[in-house]
Motif scaffolding. Structure first.
Motif, PDB file in Angstrom:
ATOM      1  N   GLU A   1      42.748  42.804  31.656  1.00  0.00           N
ATOM      2  CA  GLU A   1      42.337  42.900  33.161  1.00  0.00           C
ATOM      3  C   GLU A   1      40.868  42.970  33.327  1.00  0.00           C
ATOM      4  O   GLU A   1      40.437  42.250  34.174  1.00  0.00           O
TER       5      GLU A   1
ATOM      6  N   GLY B   1      44.243  45.175  38.915  1.00  0.00           N
ATOM      7  CA  GLY B   1      43.571  45.283  37.723  1.00  0.00           C
ATOM      8  C   GLY B   1      42.946  46.695  37.471  1.00  0.00           C
ATOM      9  O   GLY B   1      43.168  47.237  36.542  1.00  0.00           O
TER      10      GLY B   1
ATOM     11  N   ASN C   1      38.741  39.916  35.578  1.00  0.00           N
ATOM     12  CA  ASN C   1      37.791  40.339  36.561  1.00  0.00           C
ATOM     13  C   ASN C   1      36.431  39.508  36.434  1.00  0.00           C
ATOM     14  O   ASN C   1      36.018  39.090  37.346  1.00  0.00           O
TER      15      ASN C   1
ATOM     16  N   HIS D   1      35.636  37.183  39.244  1.00  0.00           N
ATOM     17  CA  HIS D   1      34.738  37.943  40.281  1.00  0.00           C
ATOM     18  C   HIS D   1      33.311  37.807  40.031  1.00  0.00           C
ATOM     19  O   HIS D   1      32.417  37.846  40.791  1.00  0.00           O
TER      20      HIS D   1
HETATM   21 MG   LIG Z   1      41.510  42.050  38.418  1.00  0.00          MG
END
Ligand SMILES: [Mg+2]
Ligand SMILES: Nc1ncnc2c1ncn2[C@@H]1O[C@H](COP(=O)(O)OP(=O)(O)OP(=O)(O)O)[C@@H](O)[C@H]1O
Lengths: 145, 116, 112
Positions: free
Chosen positions: A51, A113, A55, A59
């Motif tokens: 997770e 997440g 990310n 992101h």
């Molecule tokens: Mg996530």
């Protein structure tokens, strides 16, 4: 588990690189299994790492995943260069996501997440500086005392 | 339930068979969002999805899912199929939509994964 | 043919936004990918999803879906509720998983 000294390593992560996304966590999972860490700890570490890795891919711009395994704990640290998280409390809420539509079409961006990382970790810390990046520290105890 | 039984129920084809004996499927998780999969106790579960991305196989590997069923006859890239082989995750495809597949498997006695 | 109303009663769903409760439910489509729903869902279908953001309302309107069912205990975002109210789209929720909800609904629609 027979670990005398601690064992550590590091993976590079590239933002937007969906082709290789997940390889770091997959490798970490197999390293932990080979070290003889209990199946339950392997599972929790792999899920939390995955997770967190996703990310960074989704992101951030780039980052690293560093791990240390000792006879006491598995410690996974993710450091990224990226936009940072404005409101960490909000980001930790289930269902909160800023993922764009194309990410949702790739099967991510449900806002689950970070809460799931926290759930799988025994200790969890998140630090973020806007415009610079985010650091996550995930610790899972290998011994149940 | 064995993969062959599932394939028969949902009129599916097995594209990648797991080596070392067919897994015994005990539960089902139907979703297209990978973080949703990662929340459940998915050991021994079948993942029913329409998402044809390699990430599905990665998620299956991380969460100990032995088999994935692709619905709606979605085409899969070679990369995804090869990854399934490498990670020893069984891969099936059916032309049926997720609703029919879930309905049939539920009627066949399979139940949902539980929250981890 | 079953109406949204009948389904709520028979499989126990929570009402978050009540639109047209007398719409006929012609079938069901399960998906968490909006492009997939846009491409494959059919008029009058009940849509089971995990998605909670406002775009789901637009999809339901364009495709003429009878209602949206959000599973796994997730709730529609406040903006989603507002949009659904103004578009007269029914949003239902359930703590059950997608698989279980689908299993129950399949049985119900088939027995009609
Ligand atoms: Mg996530
Ligand atoms: N490394 C990061 N850098 C910048 N922002 C982040 C980072 N990690 C998380 N965030 C922010 O926190 C939000 C919540 O993260 P979380 O992992 O819970 O959900 P998600 O990634 O959006 O969706 P999912 O994890 O369900 O695929 C993200 O949408 C994003 O806004």
């Amino acid at each position: 588990m027979k670990i005398k000294d601690s064992i550590e390593g590091c993976f590079q992560l590239m933002g937007g690189d969906f082709t290789n996304a997940g390889t770091a966590s997959s490798e970490l999972k197999s390293i932990l299994s080979k070290l003889g860490v209990s199946q339950e700890v392997v599972r929790r570490a792999a899920i939390a790492a995955f997770e967190a890795e996703m990310n960074v891919i989704i992101h951030a711009v780039a980052g690293t995943m560093h791990y240390v395994v000792s006879s006491e704990e598995v410690r996974i640290t993710l450091t990224d260069m990226g936009p940072g998280i404005q409101d960490i409390e909000l980001a930790m809420q289930e269902g909160y996501s800023t993922a764009p539509d194309w990410v949702r079409e790739m099967g991510w961006g449900a806002g689950m997440g970070l809460p799931n990382i926290k759930k799988n970790a025994d200790r969890f810390k998140i630090d973020s500086v806007m415009g610079e990046g985010t650091t996550l520290e995930i610790v899972i105890y290998t011994r149940k005392d | 339930m064995k993969l062959n039984d599932i394939a028969e129920i949902v009129d599916g084809h097995i594209i990648v068979n797991s080596t070392g004996g067919s897994p015994d499927i005990v539960s089902v998780c139907s979703t297209d969002l990978m973080s949703d999969v990662l929340r459940f106790a998915t050991k021994g579960a079948l993942l029913v999805t329409a998402l044809n991305q390699s990430q599905v196989i990665r998620t299956a590997e991380i969460s100990d899912i032995p088999a994935v069923l692709m619905v709606m006859g979605k085409k899969m890239e070679r990369e995804m199929i090869e990854l399934a082989m490498e990670k020893n995750i069984a891969l099936m495809v059916t032309h049926l939509p997720a609703f029919t597949v879930c309905g049939m498997l539920y009627a066949g006695g399979l139940r949902s994964c539980l929250e981890d | 043919m079953l109406k949204v109303n009948d389904i709520i009663e028979k499989i126990g769903l929570d009402i978050r936004v009540s639109g047209d409760m007398y719409k006929h439910v012609t079938g069901c489509y399960i998906s968490d990918l909006l492009s997939d729903v846009m491409a494959h869902s059919k008029d009058g279908e009940l849509w089971i999803t995990l998605q909670t953001h406002p775009n789901i309302v637009a999809v339901a309107v364009i495709k003429g879906l009878s209602c949206i069912v959000i599973t796994n205990g997730r709730l529609p975002e406040p903006d989603t509720v507002k949009k659904a109210e103004s578009e007269n789209i029914t949003i239902l929720t359930t703590p059950k998983t997608t698989f279980e909800t689908a299993g129950l609904l399949y049985n119900l629609l088939r027995s009609e």
